[in-house]
Design an enzyme around this catalytic site. Structure first.
Site, PDB file in Angstrom:
ATOM      1  N   HIS A 128       0.844  -1.198   0.000  1.00  0.00           N
ATOM      2  CA  HIS A 128       0.000   0.000   0.000  1.00  0.00           C
ATOM      3  C   HIS A 128       0.884   1.256   0.000  1.00  0.00           C
ATOM      4  O   HIS A 128       0.682   2.174  -0.798  1.00  0.00           O
ATOM      5  CB  HIS A 128      -0.920   0.006   1.227  1.00  0.00           C
ATOM      6  CG  HIS A 128      -1.615   1.314   1.421  1.00  0.00           C
ATOM      7  ND1 HIS A 128      -2.746   1.670   0.722  1.00  0.00           N
ATOM      8  CD2 HIS A 128      -1.303   2.392   2.195  1.00  0.00           C
ATOM      9  CE1 HIS A 128      -3.112   2.898   1.074  1.00  0.00           C
ATOM     10  NE2 HIS A 128      -2.255   3.361   1.962  1.00  0.00           N
ATOM     11  N   HIS A 133       1.334   4.912  -2.584  1.00  0.00           N
ATOM     12  CA  HIS A 133       1.615   6.329  -2.297  1.00  0.00           C
ATOM     13  C   HIS A 133       2.805   6.911  -3.045  1.00  0.00           C
ATOM     14  O   HIS A 133       2.796   8.083  -3.407  1.00  0.00           O
ATOM     15  CB  HIS A 133       1.890   6.515  -0.798  1.00  0.00           C
ATOM     16  CG  HIS A 133       0.661   6.518   0.048  1.00  0.00           C
ATOM     17  ND1 HIS A 133      -0.221   7.578   0.085  1.00  0.00           N
ATOM     18  CD2 HIS A 133       0.146   5.584   0.891  1.00  0.00           C
ATOM     19  CE1 HIS A 133      -1.216   7.299   0.915  1.00  0.00           C
ATOM     20  NE2 HIS A 133      -1.022   6.083   1.416  1.00  0.00           N
ATOM     21  N   GLU A 174      -5.713   9.352  -0.197  1.00  0.00           N
ATOM     22  CA  GLU A 174      -6.111   7.943  -0.170  1.00  0.00           C
ATOM     23  C   GLU A 174      -7.154   7.581  -1.226  1.00  0.00           C
ATOM     24  O   GLU A 174      -7.049   6.547  -1.867  1.00  0.00           O
ATOM     25  CB  GLU A 174      -6.656   7.553   1.211  1.00  0.00           C
ATOM     26  CG  GLU A 174      -5.632   7.582   2.336  1.00  0.00           C
ATOM     27  CD  GLU A 174      -4.552   6.491   2.240  1.00  0.00           C
ATOM     28  OE1 GLU A 174      -4.574   5.675   1.296  1.00  0.00           O
ATOM     29  OE2 GLU A 174      -3.670   6.493   3.110  1.00  0.00           O
ATOM     30  N   SER A 193      -3.947   0.883  -4.701  1.00  0.00           N
ATOM     31  CA  SER A 193      -3.337  -0.346  -4.187  1.00  0.00           C
ATOM     32  C   SER A 193      -4.376  -1.431  -3.922  1.00  0.00           C
ATOM     33  O   SER A 193      -4.047  -2.481  -3.381  1.00  0.00           O
ATOM     34  CB  SER A 193      -2.544  -0.043  -2.909  1.00  0.00           C
ATOM     35  OG  SER A 193      -3.408   0.428  -1.893  1.00  0.00           O
TER      36      SER A 193
HETATM   37 FE   LIG Z   1      -2.246   5.194   2.873  1.00  0.00          FE
END
Ligand SMILES: [Fe+2]
Length: 266
Positions: A128, A133, A174, A193
């Site tokens: 993730h 990111h 996010e 993700s």
């Molecule tokens: Fe995150």
């Protein structure tokens, strides 16, 4: 110092909660798991993620096989945007998190999810954090936006306005979507993700897809353990950066005065 992390790990960390990435302890299975996650997700993101995410994956060479070496990524990021990766055991306290961001360090978990969590894991793992990111940190405007967010986070801790900052992060970093010439695309790490949400966020008829509006974002509660029932769509990353500029504190005050919108999950 020795700490017990939010996920119950007892680890020795530096004062800023960083550790050395445990490169030597990743097993063959874990490297292989990264490769399978990477290859599966990169296919799903084709024509779904925005170019900046896909370019970032390329530029940072995350496809080269096996769990990436944070030092290699940091070297590349540093040259592009002045960011680096701060290896951490798992979740870090808010203040530590914001302090890292404000100083252009992205705290990334070192552990990889287990085999039975391939499709979903609630807490952020290395897949993730790095796959989701880090690609956008190679993009200057987004990189500046996230550093600015870190500064605002530190201020919010003093002003007791953390819940508003958390909503900005949630609905952008996010779970943000972006409008592009080719249509709606993903940029948020929580979506990028996730196998299921990558498709759901763009193609399912259930969720709302609303134009990004800072005041509305600040007033919108969220739940972190289910797919979203609304997404906010930015027109470009400049819009995101500008949202955190001078008038941010005033918009937070306005959000406070108007109160939260009705909970979106009824
Ligand atoms: Fe995150």
């Amino acid at each position: 110092m020795i700490i017990t992390t939010a996920l119950g790990r007892k680890v020795e960390v530096a004062a800023n909660y960083t550790i050395d990435q445990p490169r030597d302890t990743y097993t063959r299975d874990e490297h292989d798991r990264w490769d399978r996650l990477y290859n599966r997700q990169v296919k799903i993101l084709e024509n779904r993620a925005c170019d900046e995410v896909l370019d970032g994956l390329q530029v940072l060479n995350l496809a080269k096989g096996g769990i990436p070496n944070f030092a290699d990524i940091s070297k590349k990021l540093m040259a592009l945007t002045g960011w680096s990766i701060a290896p951490v055991p798992d979740l870090v306290p808010d203040e530590v998190f914001f302090e890292h961001l404000a100083n252009r360090r992205f705290p990334a978990a070192c552990f990889i999810r287990s085999e039975d969590q391939l499709d979903y894991i609630e807490e952020p793992d290395i897949f993730h954090d790095i796959f989701g990111h880090v690609p956008l940190l190679s993009q200057p405007v987004f990189a500046d936006f996230l550093a600015r967010f870190g500064q605002l986070g530190l201020e919010a801790m003093k002003n007791n306005t953390l819940k508003y900052l958390a909503r900005v992060y949630w609905f952008t970093v996010e779970f943000g979507l972006i409008e592009t010439a080719g249509g709606l695309r993903i940029y948020g790490a929580g979506i990028a993700s996730s196998k299921g949400e990558s498709v759901f966020s763009l193609e399912d008829s259930a969720p709302g897809r609303l134009p990004f509006d800072l005041l509305q974002v600040l007033r919108t509660p969220y739940q972190n353990n289910r797919v979203q029932d609304r997404y906010f769509v930015v027109s470009d990353f400049e819009q995101l950066f500008l949202a955190l500029e001078n008038s941010f504190a005033d918009v937070v005050s306005e959000a406070k005065r108007l109160g939260d919108l009705e909970h979106i999950y009824s």
